[in-house]
Scaffold this active site. Structure first.
Site, mmCIF file in Angstrom:
data_model
loop_
_atom_site.group_PDB
_atom_site.id
_atom_site.type_symbol
_atom_site.label_atom_id
_atom_site.label_comp_id
_atom_site.label_asym_id
_atom_site.label_seq_id
_atom_site.Cartn_x
_atom_site.Cartn_y
_atom_site.Cartn_z
ATOM 1 N N ARG A 1 -0.268 15.818 16.643
ATOM 2 C CA ARG A 1 -0.171 15.916 18.109
ATOM 3 C C ARG A 1 1.297 15.933 18.551
ATOM 4 O O ARG A 1 1.701 16.745 19.397
ATOM 5 C CB ARG A 1 -0.900 14.719 18.722
ATOM 6 C CG ARG A 1 -0.710 14.524 20.195
ATOM 7 C CD ARG A 1 -1.520 13.304 20.628
ATOM 8 N NE ARG A 1 -1.383 13.002 22.039
ATOM 9 C CZ ARG A 1 -0.444 12.210 22.548
ATOM 10 N NH1 ARG A 1 0.459 11.669 21.751
ATOM 11 N NH2 ARG A 1 -0.397 11.979 23.843
ATOM 12 N N ARG B 1 -5.635 19.404 -2.002
ATOM 13 C CA ARG B 1 -4.641 19.601 -3.058
ATOM 14 C C ARG B 1 -4.810 21.038 -3.513
ATOM 15 O O ARG B 1 -5.928 21.509 -3.678
ATOM 16 C CB ARG B 1 -4.873 18.598 -4.184
ATOM 17 C CG ARG B 1 -4.690 17.171 -3.665
ATOM 18 C CD ARG B 1 -4.553 16.121 -4.736
ATOM 19 N NE ARG B 1 -3.885 14.939 -4.212
ATOM 20 C CZ ARG B 1 -4.524 13.874 -3.698
ATOM 21 N NH1 ARG B 1 -5.819 13.832 -3.653
ATOM 22 N NH2 ARG B 1 -3.825 12.849 -3.228
ATOM 23 N N ASP C 1 4.730 12.112 -1.532
ATOM 24 C CA ASP C 1 5.845 12.657 -2.320
ATOM 25 C C ASP C 1 5.470 13.951 -3.045
ATOM 26 O O ASP C 1 6.307 14.835 -3.211
ATOM 27 C CB ASP C 1 6.378 11.611 -3.301
ATOM 28 C CG ASP C 1 5.367 11.254 -4.358
ATOM 29 O OD1 ASP C 1 4.227 10.928 -3.995
ATOM 30 O OD2 ASP C 1 5.698 11.306 -5.554
ATOM 31 N N SER D 1 3.484 16.303 -1.914
ATOM 32 C CA SER D 1 3.589 17.372 -0.911
ATOM 33 C C SER D 1 5.052 17.724 -0.647
ATOM 34 O O SER D 1 5.391 18.893 -0.428
ATOM 35 C CB SER D 1 2.927 16.927 0.391
ATOM 36 O OG SER D 1 1.596 16.581 0.143
ATOM 37 N N THR E 1 1.160 8.354 4.029
ATOM 38 C CA THR E 1 0.433 7.817 2.884
ATOM 39 C C THR E 1 0.140 6.350 3.121
ATOM 40 O O THR E 1 0.994 5.629 3.643
ATOM 41 C CB THR E 1 1.215 7.992 1.558
ATOM 42 O OG1 THR E 1 0.679 7.071 0.594
ATOM 43 C CG2 THR E 1 2.682 7.707 1.693
ATOM 44 N N ASP F 1 4.838 3.898 -0.488
ATOM 45 C CA ASP F 1 5.735 3.865 -1.653
ATOM 46 C C ASP F 1 6.690 5.057 -1.684
ATOM 47 O O ASP F 1 6.943 5.644 -2.717
ATOM 48 C CB ASP F 1 4.918 3.814 -2.953
ATOM 49 C CG ASP F 1 3.968 4.975 -3.085
ATOM 50 O OD1 ASP F 1 3.728 5.661 -2.076
ATOM 51 O OD2 ASP F 1 3.467 5.211 -4.191
ATOM 52 N N ARG G 1 -14.001 -13.887 2.559
ATOM 53 C CA ARG G 1 -13.641 -15.308 2.496
ATOM 54 C C ARG G 1 -14.743 -16.183 3.091
ATOM 55 O O ARG G 1 -15.070 -17.236 2.561
ATOM 56 C CB ARG G 1 -12.361 -15.533 3.308
ATOM 57 C CG ARG G 1 -11.345 -16.325 2.567
ATOM 58 C CD ARG G 1 -10.120 -16.480 3.433
ATOM 59 N NE ARG G 1 -8.973 -16.758 2.605
ATOM 60 C CZ ARG G 1 -8.795 -17.853 1.891
ATOM 61 N NH1 ARG G 1 -9.704 -18.804 1.880
ATOM 62 N NH2 ARG G 1 -7.709 -17.999 1.168
ATOM 63 N N GLU H 1 -4.820 -16.583 -3.665
ATOM 64 C CA GLU H 1 -4.156 -17.445 -4.652
ATOM 65 C C GLU H 1 -3.299 -16.632 -5.610
ATOM 66 O O GLU H 1 -2.264 -17.080 -6.084
ATOM 67 C CB GLU H 1 -5.190 -18.201 -5.492
ATOM 68 C CG GLU H 1 -5.623 -19.508 -4.892
ATOM 69 C CD GLU H 1 -6.761 -19.307 -3.907
ATOM 70 O OE1 GLU H 1 -7.131 -18.139 -3.644
ATOM 71 O OE2 GLU H 1 -7.274 -20.303 -3.392
ATOM 72 N N GLU I 1 -5.649 -1.518 -7.386
ATOM 73 C CA GLU I 1 -6.473 -0.756 -8.347
ATOM 74 C C GLU I 1 -5.679 -0.345 -9.592
ATOM 75 O O GLU I 1 -6.250 -0.183 -10.661
ATOM 76 C CB GLU I 1 -7.104 0.470 -7.682
ATOM 77 C CG GLU I 1 -6.092 1.459 -7.136
ATOM 78 C CD GLU I 1 -6.756 2.673 -6.467
ATOM 79 O OE1 GLU I 1 -6.179 3.159 -5.489
ATOM 80 O OE2 GLU I 1 -7.795 3.123 -6.935
ATOM 81 N N GLN J 1 -10.471 1.865 3.336
ATOM 82 C CA GLN J 1 -9.052 1.639 3.649
ATOM 83 C C GLN J 1 -8.347 2.902 4.136
ATOM 84 O O GLN J 1 -7.248 2.843 4.669
ATOM 85 C CB GLN J 1 -8.314 1.117 2.408
ATOM 86 C CG GLN J 1 -8.761 -0.260 1.993
ATOM 87 C CD GLN J 1 -8.417 -0.558 0.539
ATOM 88 O OE1 GLN J 1 -7.394 -1.137 0.257
ATOM 89 N NE2 GLN J 1 -9.271 -0.144 -0.383
ATOM 90 N N ARG J 2 -8.952 4.056 3.909
ATOM 91 C CA ARG J 2 -8.312 5.301 4.351
ATOM 92 C C ARG J 2 -8.719 5.712 5.759
ATOM 93 O O ARG J 2 -8.072 6.560 6.367
ATOM 94 C CB ARG J 2 -8.706 6.448 3.409
ATOM 95 C CG ARG J 2 -7.928 6.475 2.149
ATOM 96 C CD ARG J 2 -8.050 7.828 1.488
ATOM 97 N NE ARG J 2 -7.436 7.788 0.200
ATOM 98 C CZ ARG J 2 -6.142 7.939 -0.010
ATOM 99 N NH1 ARG J 2 -5.312 8.173 0.996
ATOM 100 N NH2 ARG J 2 -5.665 7.866 -1.217
HETATM 101 P P1 ADP Z 1 0.651 13.594 -2.046
HETATM 102 O O1 ADP Z 1 1.413 14.442 -1.093
HETATM 103 O O2 ADP Z 1 -0.338 12.722 -1.352
HETATM 104 O O3 ADP Z 1 1.561 12.871 -3.012
HETATM 105 P P2 ADP Z 1 -0.175 15.447 -4.208
HETATM 106 O O4 ADP Z 1 0.719 14.848 -5.226
HETATM 107 O O5 ADP Z 1 -1.568 15.725 -4.601
HETATM 108 O O6 ADP Z 1 -0.309 14.573 -2.883
HETATM 109 O O7 ADP Z 1 0.502 16.821 -3.723
HETATM 110 C C1 ADP Z 1 -0.115 17.628 -2.733
HETATM 111 C C2 ADP Z 1 0.049 19.077 -3.047
HETATM 112 O O8 ADP Z 1 1.435 19.424 -3.070
HETATM 113 C C3 ADP Z 1 -0.459 19.523 -4.412
HETATM 114 O O9 ADP Z 1 -1.844 19.755 -4.427
HETATM 115 C C4 ADP Z 1 0.311 20.829 -4.613
HETATM 116 O O10 ADP Z 1 -0.330 21.887 -3.929
HETATM 117 C C5 ADP Z 1 1.648 20.537 -3.945
HETATM 118 N N1 ADP Z 1 2.641 20.202 -4.954
HETATM 119 C C6 ADP Z 1 2.893 19.012 -5.539
HETATM 120 N N2 ADP Z 1 3.876 19.095 -6.450
HETATM 121 C C7 ADP Z 1 4.258 20.391 -6.487
HETATM 122 C C8 ADP Z 1 5.228 21.131 -7.244
HETATM 123 N N3 ADP Z 1 6.010 20.560 -8.143
HETATM 124 N N4 ADP Z 1 5.333 22.454 -6.982
HETATM 125 C C9 ADP Z 1 4.554 23.048 -6.062
HETATM 126 N N5 ADP Z 1 3.633 22.401 -5.335
HETATM 127 C C10 ADP Z 1 3.473 21.103 -5.522
#
Ligand code: ADP
Length: 327
Positions: free
Chosen positions: A25, A76, A107, A109, A130, A134, A159, A192, A227, A259-260
């Site tokens: 938005r 993805r 990261d 993406s 995310t 992290d 609890r 704990e 997890e 959680q999502r």
């Molecule tokens: P997030 O963004 O949640 O860390 P992913 O690691 O699954 O999710 O990355 C999302 C998408 O980004 C992947 O499905 C892919 O299409 C693209 N992507 C990730 N790494 C690369 C890369 N090295 N080169 C090209 N595209 C990438």
């Protein structure tokens, strides 16, 4: 690289997180405010490769700030990992005249965006979305605050029932590589023990402590496990504890995907709005291929190359606090 950006595309990519809609938005409305054309790209990079792209208006993003998930969907894309897929994606952007991109994701993406903008002349701005929190270069990621609040709401309920039955509950929260959700929700619910991927856990010490508490008849015991901890999550930790303490009434609860989802908290809506606004401003100012973060409550721009998973950022004092407060 410093051509005027007039038509922007916005997408959500990778894992979804609550607050992504508020970011969409903000991007759409800031772009329109500056007289840009704004396009929504559906299902992350898949929509770019498949030309699943539509113009956005101010009304397209009405009534979404409070909704979890993402109206643009996320995915993805394997095709985008290939040079042919990225070429196809670029050709599709060209068809619409899109000359700037805002990518809301993690990261992975951002890595995709970096590769893409190295190959083609198109500036990309990343917004960290995310639940895992992290990512280097930002104190907040969109969705973390909501996820952690969902977790504490659920753990508080657990609890109550744990207390009613004098049970030991092992609760698994999300976090394959990062323990932030476990650490924050565990401290906030008075756990704990908190088991996270970033640190080694002395399970013997935990068993010892639990068996002493068993003798002292401490009523409620709560262990929060990420997890991705070294034992492999809540069920595995549960097995070990049951084996070693056969008299304890042990239950495992995996919180999972709740959680999502859900309506984003005030904090997530706020950071999503700020980051979305500044992402578009960045494109206008020619600040290209950066992630828009927030550090010490100020906007912070990190080259996409450096916007990687940040593993060791958490404060180790926190584990000491857990130990002392649970004694
Ligand atoms: P997030 O963004 O949640 O860390 P992913 O690691 O699954 O999710 O990355 C999302 C998408 O980004 C992947 O499905 C892919 O299409 C693209 N992507 C990730 N790494 C690369 C890369 N090295 N080169 C090209 N595209 C990438």
């Amino acid at each position: 690289m410093n051509k005027k950006v007039t038509k922007i595309g916005v997408l959500t990519s990778g894992g979804d997180s609550p607050g992504m809609n508020a970011a969409i938005r903000a991007v759409v409305r800031t772009g329109l405010y500056h007289g840009m054309e704004v396009f929504g790209i559906n299902r992350g990079y898949s929509g770019m490769v498949e030309n699943d792209i539509q113009p956005m208006t101010s009304r397209s993003v009405a009534n979404i700030i409070q909704r979890g998930g993402t109206i643009l969907k996320t995915a993805r894309s394997k095709e985008f990992m290939t040079p042919q897929g990225r070429r196809q994606a670029y050709d599709n952007l060209q068809k619409h005249g899109i000359n700037g991109l805002v990518i809301i994701g993690g990261d992975g993406s951002f890595r995709g965006a970096q590769v893409f903008s190295n190959e083609f002349d198109i500036p990309c701005i990343g917004i960290p979305g995310t639940i895992d929190k992290d990512i280097a270069g930002t104190d907040f990621t969109i969705g973390f605050d909501t996820a952690v609040n969902t977790a504490i709401e659920a753990i508080d309920k657990i609890r109550d029932t744990a207390d009613a039955h004098d049970r030991l509950f092992i609760v698994e929260v999300m976090g394959r590589d990062a323990g932030y959700i476990a650490l924050h929700s565990g401290i906030a619910t008075g756990a704990e023990h908190i088991l996270i991927p970033e640190t080694k856990t002395n399970i013997e010490e935990i068993i010892q402590g639990l068996s002493e508490k068993e003798k002292r008849q401490k009523l409620v015991n709560l262990i929060v496990v990420a997890e991705g901890d070294e034992f492999g999550g809540g069920n595995e930790v549960g097995k070990i504890v049951k084996e070693r303490l056969p008299n304890a009434d042990v239950r495992v609860c995996i919180l999972g995907h709740i959680q999502r989802g859900g309506s984003p908290t005030c904090l997530d809506r706020l950071i999503a709005s700020r980051m979305g606004y500044h992402a578009v401003e960045s494109l206008i100012q020619g600040r290209h291929n950066v992630m828009v973060g927030i550090v010490n409550n100020r906007m912070h721009y990190l080259p996409l190359d450096n916007a990687v998973k940040a593993k060791e950022k958490f404060n180790k004092d926190w584990l000491t606090i857990v130990k002392i407060l649970a004694s």
